[in-house]
Design a protein around this motif. Sequence first.
Motif, short mmCIF file in Angstrom:
data_model
loop_
_atom_site.label_atom_id
_atom_site.label_comp_id
_atom_site.label_asym_id
_atom_site.label_seq_id
_atom_site.Cartn_x
_atom_site.Cartn_y
_atom_site.Cartn_z
N PHE A 142 0.86 -1.18 0.00
CA PHE A 142 0.00 0.00 0.00
C PHE A 142 0.89 1.22 0.00
O PHE A 142 1.74 1.40 0.88
CB PHE A 142 -0.92 0.01 1.22
CG PHE A 142 -1.69 1.29 1.39
CD1 PHE A 142 -2.59 1.71 0.42
CD2 PHE A 142 -1.51 2.09 2.51
CE1 PHE A 142 -3.30 2.89 0.57
CE2 PHE A 142 -2.22 3.27 2.67
CZ PHE A 142 -3.12 3.67 1.69
N ILE A 143 0.73 2.07 -1.03
CA ILE A 143 1.56 3.26 -1.17
C ILE A 143 0.66 4.46 -1.44
O ILE A 143 -0.20 4.42 -2.32
CB ILE A 143 2.57 3.12 -2.33
CG1 ILE A 143 3.49 1.93 -2.10
CG2 ILE A 143 3.37 4.41 -2.52
CD1 ILE A 143 4.31 1.54 -3.32
N ILE A 144 0.85 5.52 -0.67
CA ILE A 144 0.22 6.81 -0.95
C ILE A 144 1.33 7.73 -1.44
O ILE A 144 2.32 7.93 -0.74
CB ILE A 144 -0.44 7.44 0.29
CG1 ILE A 144 -1.59 6.60 0.79
CG2 ILE A 144 -0.92 8.85 -0.03
CD1 ILE A 144 -2.25 7.15 2.05
N ASP A 145 1.17 8.25 -2.63
CA ASP A 145 2.13 9.19 -3.20
C ASP A 145 1.42 10.53 -3.36
O ASP A 145 0.72 10.76 -4.34
CB ASP A 145 2.65 8.67 -4.54
CG ASP A 145 3.74 9.55 -5.12
OD1 ASP A 145 4.28 10.40 -4.39
OD2 ASP A 145 4.03 9.40 -6.32
N SER A 146 1.56 11.37 -2.34
CA SER A 146 0.87 12.66 -2.33
C SER A 146 1.72 13.72 -3.00
O SER A 146 2.93 13.78 -2.80
CB SER A 146 0.58 13.07 -0.89
OG SER A 146 -0.04 14.33 -0.85
N ALA A 147 1.07 14.55 -3.81
CA ALA A 147 1.77 15.66 -4.45
C ALA A 147 2.20 16.70 -3.41
O ALA A 147 3.16 17.43 -3.62
CB ALA A 147 0.88 16.31 -5.51
N GLU B 61 -4.01 0.87 -9.14
CA GLU B 61 -3.47 2.22 -9.06
C GLU B 61 -4.60 3.20 -9.29
O GLU B 61 -5.33 3.10 -10.29
CB GLU B 61 -2.36 2.43 -10.09
CG GLU B 61 -1.70 3.78 -10.00
CD GLU B 61 -0.53 3.95 -10.95
OE1 GLU B 61 -0.01 5.07 -11.03
OE2 GLU B 61 -0.14 2.96 -11.61
N ILE B 62 -4.75 4.14 -8.38
CA ILE B 62 -5.83 5.13 -8.44
C ILE B 62 -5.18 6.52 -8.50
O ILE B 62 -4.57 6.96 -7.53
CB ILE B 62 -6.75 5.03 -7.21
CG1 ILE B 62 -7.28 3.61 -7.05
CG2 ILE B 62 -7.89 6.05 -7.32
CD1 ILE B 62 -7.86 3.31 -5.69
N ALA B 63 -5.28 7.16 -9.65
CA ALA B 63 -4.72 8.50 -9.82
C ALA B 63 -5.76 9.54 -9.43
O ALA B 63 -6.89 9.50 -9.91
CB ALA B 63 -4.28 8.70 -11.26
N CYS B 64 -5.35 10.44 -8.55
CA CYS B 64 -6.20 11.56 -8.14
C CYS B 64 -5.49 12.84 -8.53
O CYS B 64 -4.31 12.83 -8.89
CB CYS B 64 -6.43 11.52 -6.62
SG CYS B 64 -7.23 10.02 -6.03
N TRP B 65 -6.18 13.95 -8.43
CA TRP B 65 -5.57 15.22 -8.83
C TRP B 65 -4.38 15.59 -7.96
O TRP B 65 -3.46 16.27 -8.40
CB TRP B 65 -6.60 16.34 -8.82
CG TRP B 65 -7.52 16.25 -10.00
CD1 TRP B 65 -8.83 15.91 -9.98
CD2 TRP B 65 -7.18 16.44 -11.37
NE1 TRP B 65 -9.33 15.88 -11.26
CE2 TRP B 65 -8.34 16.21 -12.13
CE3 TRP B 65 -6.00 16.77 -12.03
CZ2 TRP B 65 -8.36 16.31 -13.53
CZ3 TRP B 65 -6.02 16.88 -13.42
CH2 TRP B 65 -7.18 16.66 -14.15
N ASP B 66 -4.37 15.14 -6.70
CA ASP B 66 -3.30 15.54 -5.78
C ASP B 66 -2.43 14.38 -5.33
O ASP B 66 -1.77 14.46 -4.29
CB ASP B 66 -3.91 16.26 -4.57
CG ASP B 66 -4.62 17.54 -4.97
OD1 ASP B 66 -4.06 18.29 -5.79
OD2 ASP B 66 -5.73 17.79 -4.49
N GLY B 67 -2.40 13.30 -6.09
CA GLY B 67 -1.54 12.17 -5.76
C GLY B 67 -2.11 10.86 -6.25
O GLY B 67 -3.11 10.82 -6.97
#
Length: 155
Positions: free
Chosen positions: A96-101, A127-133
Amino acid sequence: MEYVILDAQVGDLSGVLDPTRYLDHLPSMSGDLPPGARAFATDPDHYDFRSRRCVKDLRLQAVRGAGGEEMEIEFQHNCWKHDQDLLIRYAGVSCFIIDSADEDREADLGTVILDEILPHRDGCSHEIACWDGTLTLVSRDLQAIWTETICSSDA
């Protein structure tokens, strides 16, 4: 993302979301996905931007069980597009990885752009791409549950 393009160029227009390559590869790899992941990925509404069950524009609401083998991610509807919230339950989570902008925002990644589910030796990767990460999970399988909601404009 391996196949979904988040910044495609169409004529003079840039920044176009394009899941075409993923959708082209999905039939050949869907048999390698666990049952729940396969059902969610191959749902015809999943990448139909006009559909109420398209993941685009959902808002990340909560991440529960981070660091454990069982996790849940809850997404809130967008009233102008959706009439349901989405809960995804992950079983046998091995990564589980959160890659926050923005590190100050941590898990507040904002609105979903698109996602991609691929076969993985441990089951599937999501993989779930969001606007801020981006959120990335590897699990034995997942279960997507759409639940009815009431938009504040409907109440």
